[in-house]
Every structure is written in structure tokens, then in C-alpha cells.
Write a protein that holds these residues in place. Structure first.
Motif, short mmCIF file in Angstrom:
data_model
loop_
_atom_site.label_atom_id
_atom_site.label_comp_id
_atom_site.label_asym_id
_atom_site.label_seq_id
_atom_site.Cartn_x
_atom_site.Cartn_y
_atom_site.Cartn_z
N UNK A 185 -13.80 -12.63 10.61
CA UNK A 185 -12.83 -12.41 11.68
C UNK A 185 -11.40 -12.38 11.15
N UNK A 186 -11.15 -13.08 10.05
CA UNK A 186 -9.83 -13.04 9.44
C UNK A 186 -9.47 -11.60 9.06
N UNK A 187 -10.45 -10.90 8.51
CA UNK A 187 -10.22 -9.52 8.06
C UNK A 187 -10.19 -8.54 9.24
N UNK A 188 -11.00 -8.80 10.26
CA UNK A 188 -11.00 -7.94 11.44
C UNK A 188 -9.62 -7.92 12.10
N UNK A 189 -9.06 -9.10 12.30
CA UNK A 189 -7.76 -9.19 12.97
C UNK A 189 -6.66 -8.59 12.11
N UNK A 190 -6.70 -8.89 10.81
CA UNK A 190 -5.71 -8.32 9.90
C UNK A 190 -5.70 -6.80 9.95
N UNK A 191 -6.90 -6.23 10.05
CA UNK A 191 -7.02 -4.76 10.11
C UNK A 191 -6.32 -4.20 11.36
N UNK A 192 -6.47 -4.89 12.49
CA UNK A 192 -5.83 -4.44 13.72
C UNK A 192 -4.31 -4.54 13.61
N UNK A 193 -3.83 -5.67 13.12
CA UNK A 193 -2.38 -5.85 12.98
C UNK A 193 -1.80 -4.82 12.02
N UNK A 194 -2.51 -4.54 10.93
CA UNK A 194 -2.04 -3.53 9.98
C UNK A 194 -1.94 -2.17 10.66
N UNK A 195 -2.94 -1.81 11.43
CA UNK A 195 -2.93 -0.54 12.14
C UNK A 195 -1.75 -0.46 13.10
N UNK A 196 -1.44 -1.56 13.77
CA UNK A 196 -0.28 -1.60 14.67
C UNK A 196 1.00 -1.38 13.90
N UNK A 197 1.16 -2.04 12.77
CA UNK A 197 2.37 -1.86 11.95
C UNK A 197 2.50 -0.40 11.53
N UNK A 198 1.41 0.17 11.06
CA UNK A 198 1.44 1.56 10.60
C UNK A 198 1.80 2.52 11.73
N UNK A 199 1.26 2.29 12.92
CA UNK A 199 1.58 3.16 14.05
C UNK A 199 3.06 3.03 14.42
N UNK A 200 3.59 1.82 14.36
CA UNK A 200 5.00 1.63 14.67
C UNK A 200 5.91 2.30 13.63
N UNK B 259 0.80 -1.22 0.00
CA UNK B 259 0.00 0.00 0.00
C UNK B 259 0.84 1.27 0.00
N UNK B 260 2.11 1.18 0.43
CA UNK B 260 2.94 2.38 0.49
C UNK B 260 4.36 2.04 0.08
N UNK B 261 5.17 3.09 -0.08
CA UNK B 261 6.60 2.92 -0.32
C UNK B 261 7.25 2.60 1.02
N UNK B 262 7.70 1.37 1.18
CA UNK B 262 8.22 0.91 2.47
C UNK B 262 9.71 1.15 2.64
N UNK B 263 10.37 1.73 1.66
CA UNK B 263 11.84 1.84 1.71
C UNK B 263 12.32 2.64 2.91
N UNK B 264 11.48 3.56 3.41
CA UNK B 264 11.89 4.38 4.55
C UNK B 264 11.34 3.88 5.88
N UNK B 265 10.81 2.68 5.88
CA UNK B 265 10.26 2.11 7.12
C UNK B 265 11.34 1.97 8.18
N UNK B 266 11.01 2.33 9.41
CA UNK B 266 11.98 2.27 10.50
C UNK B 266 12.24 0.83 10.94
N UNK B 267 11.21 0.00 10.80
CA UNK B 267 11.31 -1.37 11.30
C UNK B 267 11.17 -2.37 10.17
N UNK B 268 11.88 -3.48 10.30
CA UNK B 268 11.57 -4.64 9.48
C UNK B 268 10.32 -5.28 10.08
N UNK B 269 9.50 -5.89 9.26
CA UNK B 269 8.33 -6.63 9.75
C UNK B 269 8.50 -8.07 9.30
N UNK B 270 8.44 -8.99 10.24
CA UNK B 270 8.83 -10.38 9.99
C UNK B 270 7.69 -11.34 10.33
N UNK B 271 7.36 -12.18 9.37
CA UNK B 271 6.42 -13.29 9.56
C UNK B 271 7.28 -14.50 9.90
#
Length: 465
Positions: free
Chosen positions: A447-462, A147-159
Motif C-alpha cells: 500500500x505504501x507503493x500504491x499511494x505513492x504512485x497516485x501522488x506521483x501521478x497527481x504531481x505530474x498532471x499538475x 525521474x525528469x528535469x524539474x527546472x521548468x516545473x510550474x509548481x514547487x512541491x513541498x513536503x
């Protein structure tokens, strides 16, 4: 009115189309639920994770994540799929999940790996624990990355997907943390935990409550063995034989009530529950130490609550060296699933077990003991952003730092002093929760989409978005 309805349908279809485009499988867009269906259909009982692991790893790679393998065989199949290569040394936000599922029950009449979708519900081993949760995590990471240009992201996000969480073998998270922790460079780990709590705890609540686990009980699994050589014919009852000795010993263990133990987290839970009560009940819960005898008598009737205040001892299996009805066995084995509160000393606990049995003929062996850990702090940006993401999604909700009554792989990170939080921020019904590790495990697809939305919001805030 008709125009509004048509517009609403078009918006809904557009949203669904965007969701489809988030993940690709074999070159085609796929929804979370249909990817989960494929994942469920690959059996991956603990120790047999390779095929399912290869599948989900290939999906991560196809969708542009960087893959780092930490073992490629059954019982030791683990990998990281990250936004940036781990070699970038960016501090990592890790979403931890496990590939393995529990063994199907002998009494199951349905197909445990069907992945059937019916009435917007998906069925099968892992629908919730833990393949469904894994795809909630993956979907949020891919939403962020696309959804965005992640090149300037402060954190790596790891699955981070690992083996044998359900059985705790050495080839899963223990292997990863012992050998690859520096590579992962985690600053915080988010793993499986409680869903919305009001379906699980007694009382009437006006608003939903989402627990964020900052601590967990420890697994302490014991094997009890009794061996007595005696006459083998069942028509003549020996004075002593292994089954009789074992039954007497287990009766001493199971008939005694476990001691109620207070700690900061479970006392805080009682005080929190008090805010939802009135009159004398409110007064009692707001002062749990003063009114402990009264609280304990009420609590004994609520096993879900008692589990947060006790070191539990559960008899899970009994075996003998004979399957025949008319043969007296010479050896009887029993297994105890014990769960210890964080502050419990396991040596003292084991000594208490020996004293209660009070029989030297019963041999006791520790089969598994997870390490003692300190609770993760909830006074930091990671906890606050996770809390904020939940409250952003569920407007009238409350959050609460809690202790989990079970153990999971987050303990491996907590032993290293790494902040670790467990939550699955969805409103799961009590009926669905009771089917986890049981017959007809299932999950409502929204519920799959509900939880994904919360996790995405957390990543964005971080990331400061």
C-alpha cells in the motif's frame, strides 16, 4: 511458460531495484518500508517530536530537497522540504503530514515502536498515522524529482512535516500557518484523509470508492469539573458528592441521541449510496430529504454513518483527586471529545450542553476549539487532477467528495481560504483501520507503493506531464 516466468521475475526485480534507488539513507539506497521501519523506531509522542523530526529532515536533505525550518524544539518541530527553495516564490503544492504519534496504550503487550516487518506487513505506532503516509508522500516527490528535469516545473512541491497534530498544540501547524504562510505560498494542500470507503460504509458495492475530503468536522473539547467538600470515609455515603453529581450529569448527556443534521455533503453521500441500491431503498436514498424519518431510523444503527450527520459528544476520560477505594473524592473531572459539523455554531452547541446537564455545580471549560472553515471547492484543476490520478490507478473505481468525521491540520489552511483535500488512496482493510490509535497499528507494505504512485501521478498532471 518457464521463459515467461523468468522474464516476469526479472521485470519484478528490476522494478524493485528502481524503487530502492529512489531514496538514499546514509549514502545507501533504501526501500520505503525499511525507511519507515527506522522512522517508527524513533518514538515521537506529541510534544516529543524532535528526534524523529531530525531523522526525517536529514533524509529529505540527503535526497536533494531544500530544507526550511519552522521551529526546532519538541512541541514546535516543523520543517518544509521542497523541490525548489521557498525563496523562488513558485506556487506550492503542499503534502502535509505530522511527525507525532498518539501515546501507546497501557494494555499493549506488543512493542509499539518495533517497526517489525512480518508477512509483508509493518507494525508500530505511525505505520499508518502518520509516518507511513509521510513516506508515501516523500517517495512520490523524490520519484518526480529524480525521474525528469524539474527546472521548468510550474509548481514547487513541498513536503511539510509538523508537530503535535494529535493534540493540537500551538507549536504545530497553527504556528507554521500564523508565521510562515507567505513563505510557503500554497495553492493547494494534500493531507491525511480517508482510504477506500467500501470497508467503512454499509452496503454491497461492485466497485471501490475513494473519498476525497473537502471538509471536516471541528474539534471542540470540553472539561467538566465538579467539586463538593464532604465527609471522606467511604463507609458512610454522603447525600451529595462529586462522583455522584458528575455521573448524573454525564448520564443526561450520553443517553440522549444526537440530532441528525443534513448538509450538502452528507446529503450528496446518501444520494451516491442510492446509486448502488435497488428498488425502494434506491428511491429512498435518492430523495433523502423527503424520506428523512425513515433514513434516520436506519442510520442510527450505523455509527460510522451517524458521525457524518451529527455533532458527536464522546466521554473520553473521568478522573478524581483520589485513587483509593475507601475515600470519597472531593473533585471529579471529565473530558468530552465533541466533533462539530462545519455549519454548527459552537456557542449554541455549548449552550445546548449546559441545558442538557442543567446543573450549575458543573463547571464547563473549553480546552480546544478548532476554527470554523468553509468546504473546499471541488470544481477546479487541483481536485480534478487528484480525482484523475486515483481513477488512473484504480481502473474500476469511483471518487466522491466527502466530509470527514474527524478534524486534522488541513483546517489551518482552510481558514485562510486555501484549497485543501484529504485522501489516502489505498484499499485499507477495516481491521487495519480499527488498529489506528489502537493496539497493533500496522500497514500492508504494497500500500505504501500504491499511494505513492497516485501522488506521483497527481504531481505530474499538475506539472503538465
Amino acid at each position: 511458460m518457464r521463459k515467461i516466468t523468468v522474464l516476469f521475475i526479472l521485470i519484478s526485480l528490476t522494478s524493485f531495484s528502481q524503487d530502492l534507488e529512489i531514496i538514499k539513507h546514509k549514502g545507501n539506497p533504501i526501500s520505503i518500508e525499511h525507511l519507515l521501519q527506522k522512522y517508527i523506531r524513533i518514538p515521537s509522542v506529541s510534544g516529543s517530536e524532535k528526534e524523529a523530526g531530525e531523522f526525517i529532515k536529514s533524509v529529505c536533505k540527503e535526497n536533494g530537497l531544500y530544507i526550511t525550518s519552522f521551529g526546532t524544539e519538541n512541541g514546535n518541530y516543523n520543517f518544509a522540504a521542497s523541490l525548489f527553495p521557498l525563496e523562488s516564490n513558485k506556487p506550492s503544492i503542499i503534502f502535509l503530514n505530522h511527525i507525532d504519534v498518539v501515546q501507546e496504550m497501557k494494555s499493549e503487550t506488543n512493542t509499539p515502536y518495533s517497526g517489525e516487518i512480518k508477512n509483508n506487513i509493518i507494525y508500530g505506532r505511525g505505520a499508518y498515522d502518520n509516518k507511513g503516509v509521510a513516506l508515501m508522500q516523500l517517495h512520490s516527490i523524490l520519484q518526480y524529482s529524480k525521474s525528469i528535469d524539474t527546472t521548468k516545473s510550474k509548481y514547487n512541491v513541498v513536503f511539510l512535516a509538523v508537530s503535535c497534530e494529535e493534540t493540537g498544540c500551538d507549536g504545530g501547524i497553527k504556528y507554521v500557518v500564523d508565521n510562515h504562510l507567505e513563505e510557503l505560498n500554497p495553492v493547494v494542500v494534500i493531507g491525511e484523509g480517508p482510504p477506500e470507503l467500501t470497508n467503512l460504509i454499509p452496503g454491497e458495492f461492485k466497485n471501490p470508492i475513494y473519498g476525497i475530503s473537502v471538509a471536516q468536522k471541528r474539534s471542540f473539547w470540553l472539561k467538566l469539573e465538579v467539586e463538593i467538600e464532604t465527609s471522606g470515609h467511604g463507609s458512610v455515603t454522603p447525600i451529595e458528592y462529586s462522583n455522584k453529581r458528575m455521573v448524573k450529569s454525564l448520564a443526561k448527556l450520553t443517553k440522549r441521541k444526537s440530532k441528525i443534521i443534513y448538509n450538502d455533503l452528507n446529503v450528496n453521500l446518501l444520494k451516491f449510496l442510492g446509486t448502488h441500491k435497488k428498488g425502494i431503498e434506491k428511491l429512498v436514498l435518492k430523495h433523502p430529504r423527503l424520506f428523512k424519518p425513515f433514513i434516520v431510523s436506519k442510520m442510527r444503527k450505523q455509527p460510522e454513518l451517524v458521525a457524518l450527520f451529527t455533532n458527536t459528544v464522546t466521554l473520553t476520560n473521568i478522573y478524581t483527586d483520589s485513587d483509593a477505594y475507601n475515600i470519597v473524592p472531593t473533585k471529579t473531572t471529565a473530558y468530552l471529545d465533541c466533533r462539530l459539523l462545519p455549519q454548527t455554531d459552537e456557542k449554541s452547541f455549548l449552550e445546548g450542553i449546559r441545558k442538557r446537564i442543567n446543573n450549575d455545580a458543573v463547571k464547563i471549560t473549553i480546552t480546544q476549539s478548532t476554527p470554523k472553515t468553509e468546504p473546499s471547492s471541488f470544481d477546479n484543476i487541483y481536485y480534478e487532477n487528484l480525482k484523475s490520478a486515483i481513477l488512473e490507478k484504480y481502473k474500476n473505481a469511483q471518487t466522491l467528495p466527502i466530509l470527514l468525521p474527524n478534524s486534522n491540520d488541513l483546517a489551518a489552511f482552510r481558514t485562510k481560504g486555501i484549497l485543501s483535500y484529504a485522501t489516502i488512496p489505498i484499499n485499507l482493510s477495516k481491521e487495519a483501520l480499527e488498529c489506528v490509535h489502537n493496539k497493533n497499528e500496522h500497514l500492508s507494505i504494497p500500500l505504501l507503493y500504491d499511494c505513492s504512485e497516485v501522488y506521483l501521478s497527481f504531481i505530474q498532471k499538475m506539472q503538465g506531464i
